[in-house]
Design a protein around this motif. Structure first.
Motif: not given
Length: 160
Positions: A112-123
């Motif tokens: 999707r080419r989001f280009r996020p500043n950060v990915v926060i994964y709740l897991t």
């Protein structure tokens, strides 16, 4: 919260309320505007209990209220189940409840080419990790102290 504060991008917005320190009252001043693009990935696999999902929802609410940012929520177990922008109300009807694979989430972000500043994964970190680290920073929010992560930063959720 500390990481999001340091990683946010700053821009300036002109304002008449704050005069320019350099040119005085008759010129526009500048107001700092911080913007973030966050992808908030939620593990909705069967290994996460209903209580765990409600704790994830409260964490999502805390992240939403921290800074002005564009937050995209990706719910995934063995595949991406649902994706939506996080607005005022958090949808607590999580889809999934299958096995856990983290690869589809990162593939979806790249596709999707989001280009996020950060990915926060709740897991709970009970799944298959990607072989290669992505180009953006990843924060793994979990209760599991024992499990090692191949990349990113691990933050342990405190029990309330």
């Amino acid at each position: 919260r500390n990481y999001v504060a340091s990683a946010s991008r700053a821009s300036f917005s002109p304002t008449w309320k704050r005069p320019s320190r350099r040119f005085g009252e008759e010129n526009k001043g500048r107001k700092v505007v911080r913007k973030m693009k966050i992808v908030l990935a939620v593990d909705t696999s069967g290994s996460i209990s209903d209580m765990g999902l409600s704790e994830f929802a409260s964490e999502m609410n805390a992240i939403k209220n921290s800074y002005k940012s564009t937050i995209m929520v990706v719910e995934a177990d063995a595949k991406v189940q649902k994706m939506y922008p996080l607005r005022d109300k958090i949808d607590t009807r999580f889809k999934g409840r299958g096995g856990t694979d983290f690869n589809p989430t990162f593939e979806y972000i790249e596709k999707r080419r989001f280009r996020p500043n950060v990915v926060i994964y709740l897991t709970d970190l009970m799944g298959t990790f990607p072989r290669k680290a992505p180009r953006y920073p990843v924060i793994w929010v979990t209760k599991s102290k024992d499990t090692e992560i191949p990349f990113g930063k691990k933050i342990i959720m405190r029990r309330v």
